[in-house]
Design an enzyme around this catalytic site. Structure first.
Site, PDB file in Angstrom:
ATOM      1  NE  ARG A  20      -2.319  -1.011   3.591  1.00  0.00           N
ATOM      2  CZ  ARG A  20      -2.922  -0.632   4.718  1.00  0.00           C
ATOM      3  NH1 ARG A  20      -4.136  -0.102   4.662  1.00  0.00           N
ATOM      4  NH2 ARG A  20      -2.306  -0.741   5.865  1.00  0.00           N
ATOM      5  CB  SER A  33       6.772  -6.313   6.894  1.00  0.00           C
ATOM      6  OG  SER A  33       5.989  -5.150   6.843  1.00  0.00           O
ATOM      7  CG  ASP A  88       5.071  -5.872   9.649  1.00  0.00           C
ATOM      8  OD1 ASP A  88       4.454  -6.737   9.022  1.00  0.00           O
ATOM      9  OD2 ASP A  88       6.054  -6.115  10.381  1.00  0.00           O
TER      10      ASP A  88
HETATM   11  C1  0WK Z   1      -1.318  -4.781   7.831  1.00  0.00           C
HETATM   12  C2  0WK Z   1      -0.147  -3.830   8.041  1.00  0.00           C
HETATM   13  C3  0WK Z   1       1.079  -4.346   7.345  1.00  0.00           C
HETATM   14  C4  0WK Z   1       1.369  -5.739   7.794  1.00  0.00           C
HETATM   15  C5  0WK Z   1       0.165  -6.595   7.586  1.00  0.00           C
HETATM   16  C6  0WK Z   1       0.398  -7.968   8.089  1.00  0.00           C
HETATM   17  O1  0WK Z   1      -0.457  -2.556   7.539  1.00  0.00           O
HETATM   18  O2  0WK Z   1       2.167  -3.543   7.563  1.00  0.00           O
HETATM   19  O3  0WK Z   1       2.483  -6.242   7.134  1.00  0.00           O
HETATM   20  O4  0WK Z   1      -0.961  -6.058   8.244  1.00  0.00           O
HETATM   21  O5  0WK Z   1      -0.713  -8.736   7.835  1.00  0.00           O
HETATM   22  P1  0WK Z   1      -0.906  -9.576   6.518  1.00  0.00           P
HETATM   23  O6  0WK Z   1      -1.340  -8.654   5.486  1.00  0.00           O
HETATM   24  O7  0WK Z   1       0.380 -10.257   6.231  1.00  0.00           O
HETATM   25  O8  0WK Z   1      -1.948 -10.547   6.872  1.00  0.00           O
HETATM   26  C1  BGC Z   2       9.238 -10.671   8.826  1.00  0.00           C
HETATM   27  C2  BGC Z   2       9.027  -9.570   9.826  1.00  0.00           C
HETATM   28  C3  BGC Z   2       7.598  -9.096   9.783  1.00  0.00           C
HETATM   29  C4  BGC Z   2       6.657 -10.253   9.886  1.00  0.00           C
HETATM   30  C5  BGC Z   2       5.216  -9.841   9.810  1.00  0.00           C
HETATM   31  C6  BGC Z   2       8.202 -11.741   8.985  1.00  0.00           C
HETATM   32  O1  BGC Z   2       8.351 -12.680   7.984  1.00  0.00           O
HETATM   33  O2  BGC Z   2      10.521 -11.220   8.972  1.00  0.00           O
HETATM   34  O3  BGC Z   2       9.877  -8.528   9.596  1.00  0.00           O
HETATM   35  O4  BGC Z   2       7.398  -8.211  10.826  1.00  0.00           O
HETATM   36  O5  BGC Z   2       6.909 -11.198   8.891  1.00  0.00           O
HETATM   37  O6  BGC Z   2       4.901  -9.268   8.623  1.00  0.00           O
END
Ligand code: 0WK
Ligand code: BGC
Ligand code: BGC
Length: 913
Positions: free
Chosen positions: A536, A600, A654
Site C-alpha cells: 500500500r 516488513s 510493520d
Molecule cells: C497490515 C499492516 C502491514 C502488515 C500486515 C500484516 O499494515 O504492515 O504487514 O498487516 O498482515 P498480513 O497482510 O500479512 O496478513
Molecule cells: C518478517 C518480519 C515481519 C513479519 C510480519 C516476517 O516474515 O521477517 O519482519 O514483521 O513477517 O509481517
C-alpha cells in the site's frame, strides 16, 4: 348349523353376537380418525425435531448417529448382542460381513430367556446376565482370544450422543431393572464384560432394533430408508435430513432418527380411539400413563387387551355363558402367540379351542368365532394405527425429498409383523389408503436386524479407527501448559542473548524508535507498506485532535510474483511506479513529502533511515537485496525515475508501525504484534539492555524478528512431520521455523499435509488421494478461518467441493478438527511469545504487576474466529502478573510509519528532518 339349534338358544346367540359386535365396534378406528392420528404424529415429529417443548411432543425423535444406509462394502466378523426386541429374551449373533464379495453368510445365533427376576432386578444383574450369555456363546463358538467388536442392539428409548454412547431414558416392555435409567448402557455392558474377564470384547456401537432392521436391508436394488418393528413393543426409524435435527446442529447429510412412537398419545392424543380396555390395561401396567400408542399396537399388550375384552363379554354373559376362569382372570395369561394362533385363517378355530380350554374355559362353538372376532378387532386396530403412524413418516420423507410422489423401501421386523396372519396385510392396505401417493415397498429383514447391527458396528469400528488415527495425528498439535511455558522460557533466554549480541535465533534488532507519538506531531506524510498481503501507498495527514487527528488516503497495489522473486531493481522500480501512480491519482505529483517506509522483513538498522536487509521471508526472494540498505535501494530507484523527488525519512518494521499506530491512540501501547502472512513482535526495551546501541537511558523499540526463533533446532520437539515437510518445500528451508508454525503463509499448507496423510490412511475421502490434495498451497489459510467460523459445516463442504473433493459428513467434521488443531497450536505459540515479551517488560521495570497494551495487525489475527481469544487466554495463563490489552490496528502500520516519520521530523524541529 344355527338352524339346527332350538329357537331360544339361536336368539341367545344373536343377542350375544350383537353384544360382541357392539363391544368390538369400539375398536373400529375410522379413516378420518386414522388421518387425524397421522397428522398428529407428523406434527409431534416436527416439534420434537426442532426441540419445541410447548406443547411437549410425545414422540421422541432421537438421533442415532447412523448417517448413511449400508454401502454394502462393510467387512469383518462382528458379535451382536440383542436385548429387548422380543420380550424377555436375549439373542447373541456372530455375523460375518463379506462386503460386495459373495452371498450373505447366515449368522450363527443363540437365544437365551431372561428370568423375570432379572428383568425386574438390578441393572448389574441384567448386564452380568447378558455378559454371561456372551461368554457362553463365544465358548461354544471357539473364537479364541482375538479382539472382538460388538454391536449392542438395545431396543429401548435411549438418548444417544454418539454411536457408542447411549443413555437409557426409560424402560418399556415390562423391563424395570433398577439403576439403569439415566445411565450409559454401553458403559454398563462394558463393565459387565470386564467383570467376566473372559474375552477382549470392544462395544463399538449401540443400536435401536428399528435401526438394525433398516440397516439389515440389502441396499441392492433399493436401500431401505425406514425401519419398522412390531414385536413386544413397536417403533420405527427413518433417514432424516441432519439439518432438521435441532440437537445435532448440522446442516448437511442425513442421520437416522429413532422415532420412539410408542409414547405417542401419552398426552391424550389417542383418547378419541381408546377404549375402556385400553385405559384398564394402562392403569394395571408397569408404566401407567406412558407408551399409550405401544399399548394399542405392541405384542406385549394385544393379548392382554383380548383378555380384558373376553372378561368383559363374559361379564355380559355374551361369552362362555358368563363363566370365567382363574386363568382368564389372571393378568398376562393371554399372549400375542395365542392371538396369532386364534387368528390363523386355517387352524384358528382349533387353536382357539386349545387356547381357551388351556385357560380353563369351557367355550361353545359360537364362543370360538366370537373370540376370533375379538382377536381380529384388536389386532386389526393395531395394524391400522401402526399404518397411520408409518404414513406420517412417509409424509415426512416425501416432504424432505420435495417429491410429489415418493418411492421408498421400508424394512420390517418383529414377530407381530412377521408372524401375525393378517397384521402386515392390513397394515399395507391401510398405508395404501392413507398414502396413495407413496410407492412403499416392504422388505422383511432377514434376521431381525442382527445383520443390520453388524453393519452399523462395522461402520462404527471404521469410524472409531478413523477417530484413533485422527487423534494420533493431531495429538502433537495439542500443546500443554508445560510445553508452552518451556517455549516462553526459551524465548526469554533467546531475547536476552539477542540483546547482548550473543548467539541467538532472535536478532532483537534496534529500530531507533525511542519515543511513541505525543500528539503534537503535524504535517502531511507519504508512507509505504510492503511485506503483508497487500502493498500500500498512503498519504497521511497528521493534524490536531480537534482537526480530526490523523487522516489517511491509501491505495493498494499488487506486486506480481515475478517481481517479488525477480531482481531488487525490478522490485524497487515497481515500488516507485506505484508511488508515482498514487501521487498522480491524489494530486500529489511534484510534492516532496517526508516518507515513512514500512518494510516488513528482518533489517539490521543502523539509523532510522538505514536498514540492512538480513534475509527475505514470506515468499519474497528478490535478488541483490539481502545485505543491502533497502532505503538506499529505494532512493536509487527514485533517482532512476526522472522527475520524482521523495524524502525517505524512516524505515520501520510493520510491528513497529503497528505499535506506533496504536500508541497514537493509547500511550500504554508498547508492544507491536503481527500475525498475518508472517509473524513478528517488537516492544519498548530499556536502552541499557541493548548492547548494540550506546547509551543506557530511556527506551528503544526492539524488532524481535521472532519468526526466526527455533532456527537452531530448539523447537524440534514441537515440529511434526507435517511441519518438517512444509519447511522443506518452502523457499527458505531451515529458516523462520517459529513463523512456519504460526503464520498465515504456512497454516493452510500444514493442514493440506495432514489431510493428505489422513487420506492415505483411508480416514478421509474414502482413502482416495485426489490430485488437488497433492497440490502445494492449494489449501489457503483463509479456509481455516472460514471453516472454523461455521458451526454448520457449510463452509467445509463448499470449500472442499470447490477443490474437487467429495465430502461426507464425517469428512467435514474431521477436516474442521484438523483446522482447529493447527490454528490453536499457532495461537498458543504466539501467546507464549507475547507472554515472554510482557514478562520481560514487567521485570525490566521491577514491577509486581504490569498493565500494557499490544498493538496487533495481520489477517490471521484479525479474521480467524478464535485465534485472538486463544492468544489472549494463553497470555493470561502464562503471564498472570501482566494485564495485557490487545488493540487491533485499524489503519495498518502505514499510519505508524508516518507517525515515526512525524516524530523524527518533530525531533528534528521541522516537517523535514
Ligand atoms: C497490515 C499492516 C502491514 C502488515 C500486515 C500484516 O499494515 O504492515 O504487514 O498487516 O498482515 P498480513 O497482510 O500479512 O496478513
Ligand atoms: C518478517 C518480519 C515481519 C513479519 C510480519 C516476517 O516474515 O521477517 O519482519 O514483521 O513477517 O509481517
Ligand atoms: C422401545 C423401542 C423399540 C420398540 C421395538 C419399544 O418399547 O421403546 O426402543 O424400538 O419397543 O422393540
Amino acid at each position: 348349523m344355527d338352524s339346527a339349534l332350538p329357537e331360544n338358544s339361536r336368539a341367545m346367540n344373536e343377542k350375544n353376537l350383537k353384544l360382541v359386535q357392539q363391544c368390538l365396534k369400539q375398536f373400529d378406528v375410522t379413516e378420518k380418525q386414522l388421518r387425524q392420528i397421522q397428522a398428529a404424529i407428523l406434527q409431534d415429529m416436527e416439534q420434537a425435531l426442532s426441540r419445541q417443548t410447548d406443547p411437549s411432543p410425545t414422540v421422541q425423535m432421537l438421533p442415532t448417529y447412523v448417517r448413511s444406509t449400508p454401502h454394502g462394502t462393510e467387512q469383518g466378523n462382528f458379535l451382536v448382542l440383542e436385548l429387548g426386541t422380543s420380550g424377555a429374551t436375549l439373542r447373541v449373533l456372530w455375523v460375518t460381513l463379506r462386503g460386495t464379495t459373495g452371498p450373505r453368510k447366515e449368522p450363527v445365533s443363540w437365544e437365551f430367556t431372561i428370568p423375570t427376576e432379572i428383568t425386574l432386578g438390578t441393572g448389574q444383574q441384567l448386564f452380568d446376565f447378558a455378559a454371561g450369555c456372551l461368554v457362553e456363546f463365544l465358548d461354544r463358538l471357539k473364537v479364541g482370544s482375538q479382539p472382538i467388536q460388538l454391536g449392542f442392539n438395545f431396543s429401548f428409548p435411549c438418548h444417544q450422543t454418539g454411536l457408542d454412547q447411549s443413555t437409557l431414558i426409560s424402560w418399556t416392555k415390562g423391563f424395570r431393572c433398577s439403576g439403569v435409567e439415566g445411565q450409559d448402557v454401553v458403559q454398563l455392558l462394558r463393565e459387565a464384560i470386564q467383570r467376566q474377564g473372559a474375552y477382549n470384547i470392544d462395544v463399538v456401537a449401540v443400536v435401536n432394533d428399528t435401526v438394525g432392521t433398516m440397516m439389515s436391508c440389502d441396499p441392492r436394488p433399493q436401500a431401505c430408508e425406514i425401519g419398522l418393528v412390531v414385536d413386544t413393543g413397536t417403533n420405527a426409524c427413518y433417514m432424516e435430513e441432519a439439518r432438521h435435527v435441532g440437537e445435532l446442529g448440522e446442516d448437511q447429510g442425513r442421520v437416522c432418527v429413532n422415532v420412539q412412537w410408542g409414547s405417542f398419545g401419552d398426552s391424550g392424543a389417542l383418547e378419541p380411539v381408546q377404549t375402556p380396555f385400553d385405559l384398564q390395561l394402562d392403569q394395571e401396567s408397569l408404566n401407567p400413563g406412558t407408551q399409550r400408542f405401544e399399548k394399542m399396537v405392541g405384542g406385549l399388550y394385544l393379548g392382554e387387551l383380548v383378555r380384558l375384552v373376553l372378561i368383559h363379554l363374559a361379564g355380559q354373559r355374551a361369552l362362555f355363558g358368563g363363566v370365567t376362569s382363574p386363568a382368564l382372570l389372571t393378568r398376562g395369561s393371554v399372549h400375542i402367540e395365542h392371538v396369532m394362533e386364534i387368528e390363523d385363517p386355517s387352524h384358528g378355530r382349533a387353536r382357539a379351542q386349545a387356547v381357551l380350554q388351556g385357560l380353563g374355559l369351557n367355550p361353545s362353538a359360537q364362543d370360538y368365532e366370537q373370540v376370533q372376532q375379538v382377536c381380529g378387532a384388536v389386532s386389526a386396530r393395531a395394524a391400522r394405527l401402526c399404518a397411520a403412524a408409518l404414513t406420517a413418516i412417509l409424509a415426512r420423507v416425501k416432504s424432505n425429498q420435495e417429491r410429489s410422489h415418493l418411492g421408498v423401501a421400508v424394512a420390517t421386523g418383529g414377530r407381530v409383523y412377521e408372524q401375525h396372519p393378517r397384521f402386515s396385510t392390513i397394515l399395507q392396505q391401510t398405508v395404501r389408503l392413507l398414502a396413495p401417493d407413496s410407492d412403499t415397498t416392504f422388505v422383511p429383514s432377514e434376521d431381525g436386524g442382527g445383520w443390520g447391527v453388524a453393519v452399523v458396528t462395522a461402520v462404527a469400528s471404521r469410524l472409531a479407527l478413523h477417530r484413533h488415527h485422527l487423534e494420533e495425528t493431531l495429538a502433537p498439535f495439542r500443546l500443554d501448559s508445560e510445553q508452552l511455558k518451556a517455549v516462553q522460557a526459551e524465548m526469554r533466554e533467546a531475547m536476552v542473548r539477542g540483546l547482548q549480541g550473543e548467539d541467538s535465533t532472535l536478532p532483537m534488532l534496534p529500530t531507533y524508535v525511542c519515543a511513541t507519538p505525543d500528539g503534537t506531531e503535524r504535517g502531511d506524510f507519504l508512507a509505504l507498506d510492503l511485506g503483508g498481503t497487500n502493498f500500500r501507498v498512503l498519504w497521511v495527514k497528521v493534524g490536531s485532535r480537534s482537526e480530526g487527528g490523523v487522516k489517511i488516503t491509501n491505495q493498494v497495489f499488487s506486486i506480481p510474483e515475478s517481481v517479488t522473486q525477480g531482481t531488487g531493481q525490478q522490485l524497487f522500480d515497481h515500488i516507485v511506479d506505484c508511488i508515482v501512480d498514487f501521487q498522480k491519482e491524489h494530486g500529489l505529483s511534484g510534492q516532496t513529502l517526508p516518507l515513512g517506509f514500512t518494510f516488513s522483513f528482518p533489517c539490521k538498522q543502523v539509523g532510522l533511515d538505514q536498514g540492512i536487509l538480513l534475509s527475505w521471508t514470506k515468499g519474497f526472494k528478490a535478488s541483490d537485496c539481502e545485505g543491502q540498505d533497502v532505503v538506499s535501494l529505494l532512493r536509487a530507484a527514485i533517482r532512476r525515475r526522472q522527475g520524482v523527488e521523495l524524502n525517505v525519512v524512516a524505515i520501520v518494521n510493520d510491528t513497529v508501525g503497528t505499535m506506533m499506530s496504536c500508541g497514537y491512540e493509547d500511550p500504554h501501547c508498547e508492544v507491536g504484534l503481527i500475525v498475518g502472512t508472517g509473524t513478528n513482535a517488537c516492544y519498548m526495551e530499556e536502552l541499557c539492555n541493548v548492547s548494540a546501541v550506546p547509551g543506557d537511558k530511556g527506551r528503544m523499540c526492539i524488532n524481535m524478528e521472532w519468526g526466526a526463533f527455533g532456527d537452531d533446532g530448539l523447537l524440534k520437539e514441537l515440529c511434526t512431520p507435517f511441519d518438517i515437510s512444509v519447511d522443506k518445500s518452502s523457499i527458505n528451508p531451515g529458516k523462520q521455523r517459529f513463523e512456519k508454525l504460526i503464520s498465515g503463509m504456512y497454516l493452510g499448507e500444514i493442514v493440506r499435509q495432514i489431510l493428505l496423510h489422513l487420506t492415505c490412511l483411508g480416514v478421509l475421502f474414502r482413502g482416495q488421494v485426489f490430485q488437488c490434495l497433492q497440490t502445494k498451497d492449494i489449501f489457503k489459510t483463509k479456509f481455516l478461518s472460514e471453516i472454523e467460523s461455521d458451526l454448520q459445516r457449510r463452509q467445509v463442504r463448499a470449500i472442499l467441493e470447490k477443490l474437487g473433493l467429495p465430502v461426507s459428513c464425517d469428512d467435514a467434521l474431521m477436516v474442521r478438527e484438523v483446522c482447529q488443531a493447527v490454528s490453536q497450536r499457532a495461537a498458543k505459540l504466539c501467546g507464549a511469545g507475547v507472554a515472554a515479551v510482557v514478562e520481560k517488560i514487567r521485570e525490566n521495570r521491577g514491577l509486581e504487576e504490569l498493565s500494557v497494551a499490544v498493538g496487533v495487525d495481520g489477517t490471521l489475527y484479525k479474521l480467524h474466529p478464535h485465534f485472538s481469544d486463544q492468544v489472549k487466554d494463553t497470555v493470561r495463563h502464562l503471564a498472570p502478573r501482566c494485564s495485557v490489552r490487545f488493540l487491533q490496528s485499524e489503519d495498518g502500520s502505514g499510519k505508524g510509519a508516518a507517525l515515526v516519520t512525524a516524530v523524527a521530523c518533530r525531533l528534528a524541529g521541522s516537517t523535514r528532518p
